[in-house]
Design a protein around this motif. Structure first.
Motif, PDB file in Angstrom:
ATOM      1  N   THR A 129      -6.018  -6.978 -14.361  1.00  0.00           N
ATOM      2  CA  THR A 129      -5.300  -7.052 -13.095  1.00  0.00           C
ATOM      3  C   THR A 129      -6.214  -6.574 -11.971  1.00  0.00           C
ATOM      4  N   PHE A 130      -6.061  -7.196 -10.828  1.00  0.00           N
ATOM      5  CA  PHE A 130      -6.781  -6.762  -9.654  1.00  0.00           C
ATOM      6  C   PHE A 130      -5.800  -6.780  -8.492  1.00  0.00           C
ATOM      7  N   SER A 131      -5.803  -5.749  -7.687  1.00  0.00           N
ATOM      8  CA  SER A 131      -4.951  -5.806  -6.512  1.00  0.00           C
ATOM      9  C   SER A 131      -5.697  -5.234  -5.320  1.00  0.00           C
ATOM     10  N   ALA A 132      -5.324  -5.694  -4.140  1.00  0.00           N
ATOM     11  CA  ALA A 132      -5.929  -5.192  -2.910  1.00  0.00           C
ATOM     12  C   ALA A 132      -4.830  -5.028  -1.879  1.00  0.00           C
ATOM     13  N   ASP A 133      -4.871  -3.909  -1.177  1.00  0.00           N
ATOM     14  CA  ASP A 133      -3.886  -3.637  -0.132  1.00  0.00           C
ATOM     15  C   ASP A 133      -4.602  -3.318   1.167  1.00  0.00           C
ATOM     16  N   LEU A 134      -4.028  -3.781   2.261  1.00  0.00           N
ATOM     17  CA  LEU A 134      -4.494  -3.370   3.576  1.00  0.00           C
ATOM     18  C   LEU A 134      -3.258  -2.931   4.354  1.00  0.00           C
ATOM     19  N   ASP A 135      -3.258  -1.672   4.812  1.00  0.00           N
ATOM     20  CA  ASP A 135      -2.146  -1.215   5.660  1.00  0.00           C
ATOM     21  C   ASP A 135      -2.707  -0.967   7.031  1.00  0.00           C
ATOM     22  N   THR A 136      -1.994  -1.385   8.072  1.00  0.00           N
ATOM     23  CA  THR A 136      -2.384  -0.931   9.407  1.00  0.00           C
ATOM     24  C   THR A 136      -1.183  -0.205   9.986  1.00  0.00           C
ATOM     25  N   TYR A 137      -1.461   0.901  10.700  1.00  0.00           N
ATOM     26  CA  TYR A 137      -0.346   1.674  11.223  1.00  0.00           C
ATOM     27  C   TYR A 137      -0.690   2.228  12.595  1.00  0.00           C
ATOM     28  N   VAL A 138       0.329   2.386  13.374  1.00  0.00           N
ATOM     29  CA  VAL A 138       0.155   2.869  14.746  1.00  0.00           C
ATOM     30  C   VAL A 138       1.504   3.397  15.198  1.00  0.00           C
ATOM     31  N   GLY A 139       1.489   4.220  16.225  1.00  0.00           N
ATOM     32  CA  GLY A 139       2.779   4.631  16.775  1.00  0.00           C
ATOM     33  C   GLY A 139       2.859   6.121  16.986  1.00  0.00           C
ATOM     34  N   ALA A 140       4.012   6.558  17.513  1.00  0.00           N
ATOM     35  CA  ALA A 140       4.199   7.972  17.828  1.00  0.00           C
ATOM     36  C   ALA A 140       4.739   8.700  16.605  1.00  0.00           C
ATOM     37  N   THR A 141       4.198   9.881  16.361  1.00  0.00           N
ATOM     38  CA  THR A 141       4.742  10.734  15.293  1.00  0.00           C
ATOM     39  C   THR A 141       4.958  12.126  15.870  1.00  0.00           C
ATOM     40  N   ILE A 165       1.888  -3.947   5.999  1.00  0.00           N
ATOM     41  CA  ILE A 165       1.263  -3.784   4.687  1.00  0.00           C
ATOM     42  C   ILE A 165       0.997  -5.159   4.095  1.00  0.00           C
ATOM     43  N   PHE A 166      -0.265  -5.427   3.824  1.00  0.00           N
ATOM     44  CA  PHE A 166      -0.654  -6.696   3.207  1.00  0.00           C
ATOM     45  C   PHE A 166      -1.107  -6.400   1.786  1.00  0.00           C
ATOM     46  N   HIS A 167      -0.614  -7.167   0.832  1.00  0.00           N
ATOM     47  CA  HIS A 167      -0.953  -6.901  -0.566  1.00  0.00           C
ATOM     48  C   HIS A 167      -1.196  -8.207  -1.290  1.00  0.00           C
ATOM     49  N   THR A 168      -2.182  -8.203  -2.161  1.00  0.00           N
ATOM     50  CA  THR A 168      -2.357  -9.336  -3.038  1.00  0.00           C
ATOM     51  C   THR A 168      -2.756  -8.825  -4.409  1.00  0.00           C
ATOM     52  N   ASP A 169      -2.372  -9.544  -5.438  1.00  0.00           N
ATOM     53  CA  ASP A 169      -2.810  -9.135  -6.770  1.00  0.00           C
ATOM     54  C   ASP A 169      -2.919 -10.341  -7.698  1.00  0.00           C
ATOM     55  N   PHE A 170      -3.709 -10.185  -8.710  1.00  0.00           N
ATOM     56  CA  PHE A 170      -3.915 -11.215  -9.733  1.00  0.00           C
ATOM     57  C   PHE A 170      -3.729 -10.587 -11.096  1.00  0.00           C
ATOM     58  N   VAL A 171      -3.103 -11.325 -12.002  1.00  0.00           N
ATOM     59  CA  VAL A 171      -3.029 -10.899 -13.396  1.00  0.00           C
ATOM     60  C   VAL A 171      -3.608 -12.033 -14.210  1.00  0.00           C
ATOM     61  N   VAL A 172      -4.593 -11.741 -15.010  1.00  0.00           N
ATOM     62  CA  VAL A 172      -5.233 -12.802 -15.795  1.00  0.00           C
ATOM     63  C   VAL A 172      -5.216 -12.408 -17.268  1.00  0.00           C
ATOM     64  N   PRO A 173      -4.601 -13.229 -18.129  1.00  0.00           N
ATOM     65  CA  PRO A 173      -4.605 -12.899 -19.556  1.00  0.00           C
ATOM     66  C   PRO A 173      -5.895 -13.391 -20.203  1.00  0.00           C
ATOM     67  N   PHE A 174      -6.215 -12.766 -21.300  1.00  0.00           N
ATOM     68  CA  PHE A 174      -7.453 -13.120 -21.986  1.00  0.00           C
ATOM     69  C   PHE A 174      -7.277 -12.883 -23.476  1.00  0.00           C
ATOM     70  N   ALA A 175      -7.607 -13.856 -24.266  1.00  0.00           N
ATOM     71  CA  ALA A 175      -7.583 -13.727 -25.735  1.00  0.00           C
ATOM     72  C   ALA A 175      -6.252 -13.267 -26.287  1.00  0.00           C
ATOM     73  N   GLU A 176      -5.192 -13.494 -25.584  1.00  0.00           N
ATOM     74  CA  GLU A 176      -3.832 -13.182 -26.041  1.00  0.00           C
ATOM     75  C   GLU A 176      -3.572 -11.719 -26.364  1.00  0.00           C
ATOM     76  N   ARG A 177      -4.548 -10.865 -26.102  1.00  0.00           N
ATOM     77  CA  ARG A 177      -4.318  -9.446 -26.388  1.00  0.00           C
ATOM     78  C   ARG A 177      -4.666  -8.591 -25.199  1.00  0.00           C
ATOM     79  N   VAL A 178      -5.258  -9.228 -24.180  1.00  0.00           N
ATOM     80  CA  VAL A 178      -5.776  -8.455 -23.058  1.00  0.00           C
ATOM     81  C   VAL A 178      -5.278  -9.044 -21.750  1.00  0.00           C
ATOM     82  N   GLU A 179      -5.119  -8.170 -20.771  1.00  0.00           N
ATOM     83  CA  GLU A 179      -4.787  -8.627 -19.421  1.00  0.00           C
ATOM     84  C   GLU A 179      -5.686  -7.895 -18.444  1.00  0.00           C
TER      85      GLU A 179
END
Lengths: 77, 132, 839
Positions: free
Chosen positions: C71-83, C55-69
């Motif tokens: 956020t952006f995030s992105a995830d990439l999951d790769t999976y494999v295997g026996a179930t 699982i790869f994840h990144t995110d950003f939080v950016v404040p603005f005008a002291e009253r607003v935030e």
């Protein structure tokens, strides 16, 4: 369908808990919030790790929900 | 008010406009206000304006470490026990108490945002313009 | 006053940060002081060859005008295997599975007896031996010479045979056997955008995003509100979220996971979720939180890849009626059952189309000043309309240690009761027609313990690592009535994350080393130049992100000229004729850059990357269809990781020269297959995520500036340090030279033009594993060549002010001449976008 007796009961419990806590008047002054402001006292100190673990739990278990809500912290203005 | 064993006596500041600022290292808006307050104090120092910052960290060492990295020119006092903010009935962090030349408390500003800077400046100027 | 130095821990990174992640509302009353960014890597592995996920994840939080935030995030999951695919009683291993070799053998041997009026003596005898001697005596005419079935008993005999075959005895205490299926390597992408509005005592949050994986697409949005009361000692919060899902399946690549009985699937489901809670400060050191929530799930809630064994759903007479003339797979089963048949007594599972879920949770945080530690205790009760009930208990101990470290051991116990329609297998049909043998719906307990270590570096960078080990056991269920031990499994989760605080707080408070050094406009080479910039002073750090997009489309070219389809068919695939070619190939690379200067003349750089590639193939005219692969092929995941040391050779305000010594570690996979399943046909060499070899990457970079002009040059090479990688090949070595010039229009904005020459040799060796070799991309000789490109770029560099230390550049590379080895899809161009923050 959306609402059932257990749901009502839990909401009632919440309401009671809330009222009791509010009336209790347990007062912590604004300048005494230093310890509560520490990262280790946040409801979710490490949001990314919590989200990752929750992702694993939701995939492998049948329960969902229970994640932290807002509150605590520095109480700054 | 305690300051490493030395009490701070407000009578030293008679005839000056005084801003008493309650702050702590665990309060981000408090720290954000400090450069502005420092600049404001230096600007109006010769007109009779002074700031006293009362730090309420339970361990004042935290505040001292912080000030080593980010020093300010105005006086800082330490009140680990919280007697002072209790006396002043501090309602929020940070809180700024504006005291006029007569030693009367005139105004309390709760919290801090950069948008508040103009208002604080205006209030200080008003109080400075009053006669002794 | 006297200052006492104590050498204590540095003040922990300040707490009032809000992160907007799906389903989590965690916020304090103030936005973050400065922008923050996180990068996280997680690795999950189940014991043996079962599920493995990154699982790869990144995110950003950016404040603005002291009253607003924002956020952006992105995830990439790769999976494999026996179930687990389904489970059966252990009596007759796997004979019931239509996909098993044993079944095929037994069924074929028995079928002449069942389906023909003639008898073939030897086969019949063997078939009967499998089915039992009693049958032999009952049905067969021993005087008929060839052991024919007595005519009057023909149908009855056949029905009885089927019955004996499928209704093997199941003793009460028989064990359960899980049949596994291989999950092909797949990946899931999830971007989320959010915003928070801080309006005094009330904070509002909104977020939305989607999650895409091959068979499941989900779109979601949520809103939440929190309200601080009672002098900020009490916080009420509430939230709502809506999720819409599209579940599809179109037949897939054939064998294994998508078994031969696939039907087209196109379903939807909707989730409505509400939650609310209250958190109360009980003392200077105590915080209590209580929350509850409700989710209504409607629509297709079944897992289309799980099967169930149900005896009696189709009776022996019905099997006889249906099978007498047809194959198992072609039968019209709808007359006999609503379930989807995938084998003899094996059906696709069916879950109800609605599910109401409810939870109640509470958490207590208690700080222990004497130890500078905090304990978190968390309990959650869950129940739903599928009759699943669960209890979750978790205890975490956050212990602060010197040097900005926090160590957190944790323990968690989870116990659930099974869904009403769950059973490992069904010996009789259910009235409601709902069935599942998914062990995740069974009764079990799960115990886990974990340890997390966090270190705060003084520059606003924090590293978190964690490990957690899970033990899933039927016998651990609270109350002891677990499902047994057939599904017991252990697994673990490893995680590491980096948090970077981009706040300008430090700067604005004065006396901080001059970072204006970094704001040399023009000291940043164009975006596409790797390792072209060095940090100025010891102790400096830089984090950055670079995105590169490469597009190949249009003609397939041999050498310098377009090749006709006929030429490709005849010549591009070595010993045989090509049946398909690539029509378009796009590659997205996401590179994360960390640089640190231990001394004034040395920089150390670490650059992991994530690559997503897609190749569209088309069938060539007159091609051999068996081997033509058409359609899109995907390859996504972690690429190779670059570690580099940059050494300053010469540096003055106008000219700079540095040497780069890099090593690329083969962390990217080289065994991506067309179907996603292991040990099947491999994708083309260009679709692999890494080189598979340790590579040496030296470079020499010269940059210069005078007045408003800037220029530079770089020579770089890639030398493979291994003869072959573990899949039997090695990419070609490469040398690249580039030269550029530019002009600063404004102090913070400059443009550049660059010329690049690249020479790369072809792939050496070839796959050890199987490869169709039916498209030019499957052949090693169709890689490499010489390329001439021109780059045009823009660079933005912020010298002072709130955003000081940030730099941003963009460059487009336009191919102008190429001489490809063999037959290759021509490159249309490449775009590089680079952002860096030096502090």
């Amino acid at each position: 369908m959306f609402w059932n007796i257990q749901y009502s009961r839990a909401s009632l419990v919440l309401l009671i808990v809330f009222s009791v806590l509010m009336l209790e008047g347990c007062s912590v002054a604004p300048w005494e919030r230093g310890n509560l402001a520490k990262k280790q006292m946040l409801i979710v100190p490490n949001p990314n790790r919590t989200a990752l673990r929750q992702h694993v739990f939701d995939s492998k278990e049948s329960s969902q929900g229970g994640m932290g809500s807002a509150g605590g912290g520095c109480g700054c203005n | 008010m305690m300051n490493s064993g030395q009490n701070l006596d407000l009578t030293n500041y008679k005839n000056q406009v005084l801003l008493i600022d309650f702050w702590a290292t665990w309060c981000p808006p408090c720290k954000q206000s400090m450069p502005f307050l420092n600049a404001l104090r230096n600007e109006f120092l010769d007109k009779g304006f002074e700031i006293i910052a009362i730090n309420v960290d339970e361990d004042s060492q935290d505040a001292q470490s912080f000030l080593e990295k980010y020093p300010v020119d105005y006086q800082v006092a330490y009140d680990e026990r919280g007697d002072c903010p209790a006396k002043y009935d501090v309602k929020a962090m940070p809180s700024s108490y504006f005291i006029d030349r007569q030693g009367k408390l005139r105004y309390v500003h709760l919290g801090f945002r950069h948008a508040d800077e103009t208002e604080i400046r205006t209030r200080v100027l008003e109080l400075l313009q009053e006669s002794r | 006053m006297a200052v006492i130095k104590k050498g204590k821990k540095t003040l922990a990174a300040l707490s009032c940060a809000a992160m907007g992640l799906p389903g989590i509302q965690v916020s304090a009353a103030v936005p973050v002081a400065g922008a923050e960014s996180n990068v996280q890597y997680g690795f999950y592995q189940e014991q043996g060859e079962r599920m493995q996920s990154q699982i790869f994840h990144t995110d950003f939080v950016v404040p603005f005008a002291e009253r607003v935030e924002f956020t952006f995030s992105a995830d990439l999951d790769t999976y494999v295997g026996a179930t687990p695919l389904y489970s059966t009683p252990d009596s007759v291993p796997d004979i019931v599975s239509a996909a098993s070799a044993e079944f095929e053998a037994a069924w074929h041997m028995a079928s002449p007896l069942l389906f023909s009026d003639e008898s073939a003596a030897i086969e019949n005898r063997i078939g009967l031996e499998i089915l039992g001697r009693e049958l032999f005596n009952y049905f067969v005419d021993p005087f008929g010479g060839n052991f024919n079935i007595k005519p009057e008993f023909k149908k009855e005999a056949k029905v009885k045979t089927i019955e004996e075959f499928i209704n093997f005895p199941v003793a009460v205490s028989v064990a359960t056997n899980q049949v596994m299926a291989e999950q092909p390597r797949e990946s899931r992408t999830m971007p989320i955008l959010g915003t928070s509005l801080y309006l005094g005592p009330v904070t509002l949050g909104f977020s939305g995003g989607f999650s895409n994986e091959p068979d499941f697409k989900s779109t979601f949005g949520s809103t939440n509100v929190s309200w601080e009361l009672n002098n900020k000692l009490t916080t009420l919060s509430a939230g709502y979220s809506l999720t819409g899902n599209d579940i599809t399946r179109s037949g897939g690549h054939g064998t294994g996971h998508h078994s031969g009985f696939t039907e087209i699937l196109d379903e939807k489901s909707t989730f409505n979720k509400f939650h609310w809670g209250v958190s109360q400060i009980l003392s200077k050191n105590t915080l209590l939180q209580v929350n509850t929530g409700f989710t209504a799930q409607r629509g297709y809630l079944t897992n289309p890849y799980k099967f169930v064994y149900v005896r009696g759903e189709v009776t022996p007479e019905e099997y006889y009626d249906l099978l007498i003339d047809t194959q198992l797979a072609d039968g019209d089963w709808a007359k006999y059952t609503d379930l989807e048949v995938v084998g003899v007594d094996i059906f696709r599972e069916v879950r109800p189309r609605d599910r109401d879920q409810w939870f109640f949770a509470t958490q207590l945080n208690q700080h222990i000043p004497a130890l500078d530690a905090s304990v978190h205790f968390n309990y959650r009760y869950y129940k739903d309309s599928w009759k699943i009930r669960s209890h979750t208990f978790e205890l975490d101990w956050y212990q602060s240690l010197p040097f900005g470290m926090t160590v957190t051991p944790s323990v968690r116990y989870y116990s659930q009761s099974s869904a009403e329609f769950f059973a490992p297998y069904f010996l009789a049909p259910r009235a409601d027609g709902h069935y599942s043998s998914d062990y995740r719906l069974s009764s079990y307990g799960k115990l886990s313990s974990g340890l997390s270590i966090s270190k705060q570096f003084s520059k606003g960078v924090r590293l978190d690592t964690g490990f957690e080990y899970y033990i899933h056991k039927g016998s651990l269920k609270m109350g002891g009535d677990g499902v047994g031990d057939y599904a017991d499994i252990t697994s673990y989760l490893l995680s590491a994350s980096l948090n970077v605080n981009l706040s300008n707080l430090g700067r604005s408070l004065g006396s901080h080393k001059g970072h204006d050094m970094h704001a040399h406009h023009g000291s940043h080479p164009p975006a596409g130049v790797m390792a072209g910039h060095m940090l100025g002073k010891a102790g400096d750090m830089m984090v950055g992100y670079q995105y590169m997009y490469v597009d190949r489309a249009g003609d397939t070219v041999k050498g310098m000229h377009n090749a006709s389809d006929q030429a490709i068919v005849n010549n591009a695939c070595a010993s045989k004729q090509c049946s398909s070619k690539a029509r378009e190939m796009t590659m997205h690379m996401h590179m994360f850059n960390f640089m640190y200067a231990p001394t004034d003349w040395l920089n150390l750089m670490l650059m992991p990357q994530i690559i997503a590639m897609e190749m569209d193939m088309e069938v060539l005219p007159g091609a051999n269809d068996d081997e033509a692969h058409e359609g899109a092929h995907l390859s996504e995941g972690l690429g190779d990781t670059l570690m580099m040391a940059l050494v300053k050779v010469f540096d003055n305000p106008n000219h700079h020269l540095h040497l780069g010594l890099g090593v690329s570690a083969p962390t990217g996979r080289t065994d991506a297959t067309l179907s996603g399943l292991k040990e099947t046909d491999l994708q083309g060499y260009g679709m692999q995520l890494g080189s598979g070899t340790w590579d040496f990457k030296p470079s020499l970079t010269y940059t210069a500036q005078a007045n408003d002009w800037l220029w530079g040059a770089q020579v770089s090479a890639t030398k493979r340090l291994q003869h072959r990688n573990k899949d039997g090949y090695a990419l070609g070595d490469e040398i690249q030279s580039s030269i550029w010039g530019g002009y600063s229009f404004l102090p913070w904005l400059s443009g550049s033009v660059r010329g690049i020459h690249t020479a790369q040799s072809a792939v050496r060796g070839q796959y050890d594993g199987s490869s169709l070799q039916s498209a030019p991309t499957d052949l090693p000789e169709n890689y490499g060549g010489q390329f001439w490109d021109v780059g045009i770029g823009l660079n933005v560099s912020v010298p002072t002010g709130g955003l000081a230390g940030n730099s941003f550049s963009v460059e487009w590379l336009q191919p102008i001449k190429h001489d490809y080895n063999g037959y290759q899809l021509e490159k249309d161009g490449a775009l590089s976008v680079r952002w860096g923050y030096a502090f």
